[in-house]
Enzyme design. Structure first.
Site, PDB file in Angstrom:
ATOM      1  N   ASP A   1      23.484  14.488  14.836  1.00 13.98           N
ATOM      2  CA  ASP A   1      22.830  15.506  15.669  1.00 13.98           C
ATOM      3  C   ASP A   1      23.869  16.547  16.044  1.00 13.98           C
ATOM      4  O   ASP A   1      25.072  16.334  15.860  1.00 13.98           O
ATOM      5  CB  ASP A   1      22.253  14.843  16.940  1.00 13.98           C
ATOM      6  N   SER A   2      23.409  17.632  16.625  1.00 15.09           N
ATOM      7  CA  SER A   2      24.332  18.667  17.108  1.00 15.09           C
ATOM      8  C   SER A   2      25.157  18.162  18.294  1.00 15.09           C
ATOM      9  O   SER A   2      26.162  18.766  18.631  1.00 15.09           O
ATOM     10  CB  SER A   2      23.539  19.884  17.560  1.00 15.09           C
TER      11      SER A   2
ATOM     12  N   CYS B   1      12.680  17.953  20.145  1.00 15.57           N
ATOM     13  CA  CYS B   1      14.144  18.062  20.176  1.00 15.57           C
ATOM     14  C   CYS B   1      14.646  16.717  20.677  1.00 15.57           C
ATOM     15  O   CYS B   1      14.118  16.191  21.672  1.00 15.57           O
ATOM     16  CB  CYS B   1      14.564  19.185  21.123  1.00 15.57           C
TER      17      CYS B   1
ATOM     18  N   CYS C   1      17.961  15.078  14.488  1.00 16.69           N
ATOM     19  CA  CYS C   1      17.964  16.432  15.060  1.00 16.69           C
ATOM     20  C   CYS C   1      16.794  17.205  14.449  1.00 16.69           C
ATOM     21  O   CYS C   1      16.697  17.316  13.227  1.00 16.69           O
ATOM     22  CB  CYS C   1      19.284  17.121  14.719  1.00 16.69           C
TER      23      CYS C   1
ATOM     24  N   HIS D   1      17.114  15.829  22.254  1.00 15.41           N
ATOM     25  CA  HIS D   1      17.659  15.794  23.617  1.00 15.41           C
ATOM     26  C   HIS D   1      16.557  15.534  24.656  1.00 15.41           C
ATOM     27  O   HIS D   1      16.840  15.032  25.744  1.00 15.41           O
ATOM     28  CB  HIS D   1      18.329  17.133  23.970  1.00 15.41           C
TER      29      HIS D   1
ATOM     30  N   GLU E   1      23.282  18.554  27.948  1.00 16.82           N
ATOM     31  CA  GLU E   1      24.658  18.256  27.499  1.00 16.82           C
ATOM     32  C   GLU E   1      25.617  18.262  28.698  1.00 16.82           C
ATOM     33  O   GLU E   1      26.623  17.576  28.694  1.00 16.82           O
ATOM     34  CB  GLU E   1      25.130  19.256  26.434  1.00 16.82           C
TER      35      GLU E   1
END
Ligand code: DGL
Length: 276
Positions: free
Chosen positions: A10-11, A187, A73, A189, A154
């Site tokens: 993932d990012s 997403c 992701c 996240h 994040e």
């Protein structure tokens, strides 16, 4: 039978939301995870940049000997799945969007009003809408990019008023005006703010692709006779920037998991070198 690890990437830390589901469903499997924390977020970057980063990370995972890659992701799945599949024709690469779109379309009742939230790149691609409507034309799909969610998550800004205000800023009108009944967390996240969403919009059915992709992974491993029986490796989690936030979030995500995880900070130069 194949005891090699499964590669997830993932990012940043979002893709970690898939891992507890994997550990519950397939406890014998081992993981090599890569979070590109030094270059997150991907969701507002150019498609060509996202493809370049994704191929670089996938090369690294392949070099580490993974038997299968899960793109944990949505942004990468929306932009780079075809490129990744053609680069590794002998490896199965599972994207997160198709399984989620299929499960959403199958579960939706007649006239259901489905909201998809994600990064700018994922929403602009229109891929969820296309994949859901191709499987169930009797539903309506509405999409909304929520670009401020990822940087806040994040940063660990989750269980507080700033996150709730940000959610309301993006979603109050979107959910209300469109009479959304089902919300797809497009997403990886976003499962980390699932409880915020549930308390702000209590009537919604929430769809979590991070869990659904594990059903697909299990089926693919079975079909290929590639489930692990007795792995010897540890789970390993790499980050291009092993920040305090990343480590704190790992504690949150793995709080209830009886697993040992091993972390490695990875210099992007090393990723390039090892990917060769
Ligand atoms: N977690 C990623 C996704 O599922 C995106 C985060 C980012 O913007 O980097 O789309």
């Amino acid at each position: 039978m194949n005891n090699s690890p499964i590669g997830f990437f993932d990012s940043g830390l979002g893709g970690l939301t898939c891992i507890p589901h994997l550990m519950k469903r397939l406890p014998g499997e081992r993981v090599i995870y890569f979070g590109d924390t030094a270059r997150t977020p991907y969701g507002s970057k150019a498609v060509s940049t996202i493809r370049f980063f994704s191929l670089e990370i996938a090369d690294f995972l392949v070099h580490k000997g993974v038997k299968h890659i899960v793109i944990a992701c949505n942004t990468v799945s929306a932009t780079s799945l075809t490129e990744l599949r053609s680069r590794y024709p002998n490896l199965t690469v599972t994207g997160i969007i198709e399984p989620a779109a299929e499960a959403t379309a199958n579960a939706a009742g007649e006239g259901s009003r489905i909201g998809v939230i994600g990064t700018k790149v994922t929403i602009r691609s229109g891929i969820y809408e296309k994949e859901i409507k191709a499987r169930n034309s009797r539903v309506q799909v509405f999409s909304k990019a929520c670009p401020a969610f990822v940087p806040l998550i994040e940063e660990g800004i989750i269980n507080n008023e700033i996150m709730n205000l940000t959610i309301r800023y993006y979603l109050d009108e979107f959910v209300g005006n469109n009479k959304i009944d089902t919300l797809v967390l497009g997403c990886t996240h976003y499962p980390l703010i699932r409880s915020n969403l549930e308390s702000l919009y209590p009537g919604l059915t929430i769809v979590d692709p991070s869990e659904i992709v594990i059903d697909t992974l299990e089926r693919e491993l079975r079909e290929q006779n590639a489930l692990a029986c007795c792995p010897t490796l540890d789970n390993t989690f790499y980050a291009s920037d092993l920040s305090e936030n990343f480590l704190n979030m790992i504690d949150t995500i793995f709080e209830a998991e009886p697993v040992k995880v091993k972390f490695k900070n990875f210099d992007l130069e090393d990723v390039r070198m090892e990917g060769k």
